[in-house]
Design a protein around this motif. Sequence first.
Motif, PDB file in Angstrom:
ATOM      1  N   ILE A 297      52.353  10.476  67.566  1.00 53.98           N
ATOM      2  CA  ILE A 297      52.116  10.716  66.145  1.00 53.98           C
ATOM      3  C   ILE A 297      53.378  10.401  65.355  1.00 53.98           C
ATOM      4  O   ILE A 297      54.479  10.767  65.758  1.00 53.98           O
ATOM      5  CB  ILE A 297      51.733  12.194  65.906  1.00 53.98           C
ATOM      6  CG1 ILE A 297      50.414  12.517  66.621  1.00 53.98           C
ATOM      7  CG2 ILE A 297      51.645  12.512  64.418  1.00 53.98           C
ATOM      8  CD1 ILE A 297      50.085  14.006  66.655  1.00 53.98           C
ATOM      9  N   LEU A 298      53.186   9.755  64.206  1.00 49.45           N
ATOM     10  CA  LEU A 298      54.242   9.497  63.244  1.00 49.45           C
ATOM     11  C   LEU A 298      53.812  10.192  61.955  1.00 49.45           C
ATOM     12  O   LEU A 298      52.720   9.939  61.448  1.00 49.45           O
ATOM     13  CB  LEU A 298      54.396   7.989  63.024  1.00 49.45           C
ATOM     14  CG  LEU A 298      55.458   7.490  62.066  1.00 49.45           C
ATOM     15  CD1 LEU A 298      56.852   7.939  62.475  1.00 49.45           C
ATOM     16  CD2 LEU A 298      55.400   5.958  61.985  1.00 49.45           C
ATOM     17  N   GLU A 299      54.662  11.104  61.448  1.00 52.61           N
ATOM     18  CA  GLU A 299      54.322  11.881  60.259  1.00 52.61           C
ATOM     19  C   GLU A 299      55.303  11.606  59.131  1.00 52.61           C
ATOM     20  O   GLU A 299      56.485  11.381  59.374  1.00 52.61           O
ATOM     21  CB  GLU A 299      54.337  13.376  60.569  1.00 52.61           C
ATOM     22  CG  GLU A 299      53.280  13.808  61.547  1.00 52.61           C
ATOM     23  CD  GLU A 299      53.321  15.312  61.812  1.00 52.61           C
ATOM     24  OE1 GLU A 299      53.591  16.084  60.869  1.00 52.61           O
ATOM     25  OE2 GLU A 299      53.083  15.695  62.962  1.00 52.61           O
ATOM     26  N   PHE A 300      54.772  11.658  57.895  1.00 52.08           N
ATOM     27  CA  PHE A 300      55.559  11.424  56.686  1.00 52.08           C
ATOM     28  C   PHE A 300      55.323  12.558  55.692  1.00 52.08           C
ATOM     29  O   PHE A 300      54.478  12.437  54.798  1.00 52.08           O
ATOM     30  CB  PHE A 300      55.169  10.091  56.036  1.00 52.08           C
ATOM     31  CG  PHE A 300      55.259   8.925  56.965  1.00 52.08           C
ATOM     32  CD1 PHE A 300      56.487   8.349  57.244  1.00 52.08           C
ATOM     33  CD2 PHE A 300      54.129   8.413  57.575  1.00 52.08           C
ATOM     34  CE1 PHE A 300      56.584   7.269  58.101  1.00 52.08           C
ATOM     35  CE2 PHE A 300      54.212   7.328  58.433  1.00 52.08           C
ATOM     36  CZ  PHE A 300      55.440   6.759  58.708  1.00 52.08           C
ATOM     37  N   PRO A 301      56.061  13.652  55.811  1.00 52.32           N
ATOM     38  CA  PRO A 301      55.817  14.783  54.913  1.00 52.32           C
ATOM     39  C   PRO A 301      56.093  14.487  53.444  1.00 52.32           C
ATOM     40  O   PRO A 301      55.544  15.146  52.579  1.00 52.32           O
ATOM     41  CB  PRO A 301      56.769  15.869  55.409  1.00 52.32           C
ATOM     42  CG  PRO A 301      57.335  15.395  56.682  1.00 52.32           C
ATOM     43  CD  PRO A 301      57.059  13.937  56.817  1.00 52.32           C
ATOM     44  N   TYR A 302      56.928  13.486  53.140  1.00 56.89           N
ATOM     45  CA  TYR A 302      57.282  13.189  51.758  1.00 56.89           C
ATOM     46  C   TYR A 302      56.668  11.895  51.246  1.00 56.89           C
ATOM     47  O   TYR A 302      57.092  11.374  50.222  1.00 56.89           O
ATOM     48  CB  TYR A 302      58.804  13.104  51.598  1.00 56.89           C
ATOM     49  CG  TYR A 302      59.521  14.388  51.911  1.00 56.89           C
ATOM     50  CD1 TYR A 302      58.980  15.625  51.589  1.00 56.89           C
ATOM     51  CD2 TYR A 302      60.762  14.372  52.533  1.00 56.89           C
ATOM     52  CE1 TYR A 302      59.649  16.802  51.880  1.00 56.89           C
ATOM     53  CE2 TYR A 302      61.434  15.550  52.816  1.00 56.89           C
ATOM     54  CZ  TYR A 302      60.873  16.758  52.484  1.00 56.89           C
ATOM     55  OH  TYR A 302      61.534  17.920  52.770  1.00 56.89           O
ATOM     56  N   GLY A 303      55.669  11.376  51.933  1.00 54.51           N
ATOM     57  CA  GLY A 303      55.041  10.138  51.495  1.00 54.51           C
ATOM     58  C   GLY A 303      54.388  10.304  50.122  1.00 54.51           C
ATOM     59  O   GLY A 303      53.871  11.366  49.797  1.00 54.51           O
ATOM     60  N   PRO A 304      54.406   9.243  49.307  1.00 53.10           N
ATOM     61  CA  PRO A 304      53.783   9.313  47.981  1.00 53.10           C
ATOM     62  C   PRO A 304      52.256   9.383  48.099  1.00 53.10           C
ATOM     63  O   PRO A 304      51.684   9.109  49.157  1.00 53.10           O
ATOM     64  CB  PRO A 304      54.218   8.004  47.319  1.00 53.10           C
ATOM     65  CG  PRO A 304      54.482   7.072  48.442  1.00 53.10           C
ATOM     66  CD  PRO A 304      54.986   7.925  49.580  1.00 53.10           C
TER      67      PRO A 304
END
Length: 157
Positions: free
Chosen positions: A46-53
């Motif tokens: 898994i690749l996560e982006f908590p601050y993605g727009p």
Amino acid sequence: MTDAIAAARDDDTIRAAAQQAFTNHLEYLSSGRISEWVDLFTEDGILEFPYGPKGFPTKVAGKEALHEYMKNFPEHFKVEFVDLHIHGTTDPSLVIAQFKSVGTAVSTGRPYNQTYISVVETEDGKISRYVDFWNPLVGMEALGGGPDTAVSAFSND
């Protein structure tokens, strides 16, 4: 050899493999070796982006999805990762790192100089979960637009 010494050696081996997976991640991504980058992950990684727009994926899971998501990265960004600092952790399979990218957005020639904090979980030397803390505003500025521009840089449409 005592159990404590054996456990410490096992921890050292696990830690070395985790950190090597992380440094390989930086090398493969910066050199556009996306297939090799994907192979650093477990099958269900898994690749996560908590601050993605808004509109940007918050999570990408599985090798096929990871490849689809990242395959166009080299067409959009030319970067070098610098100033790597890996923080010590009590869990040898966990990597917490701070680093920067120095580079450009290919389509605009604008600088893409980003600061990252990454929290990476590994299993048997493979990345099982990668939480990527980065500033999406830097990417949007480099690409010359708003959230839609950042989202489209990783779109396969």
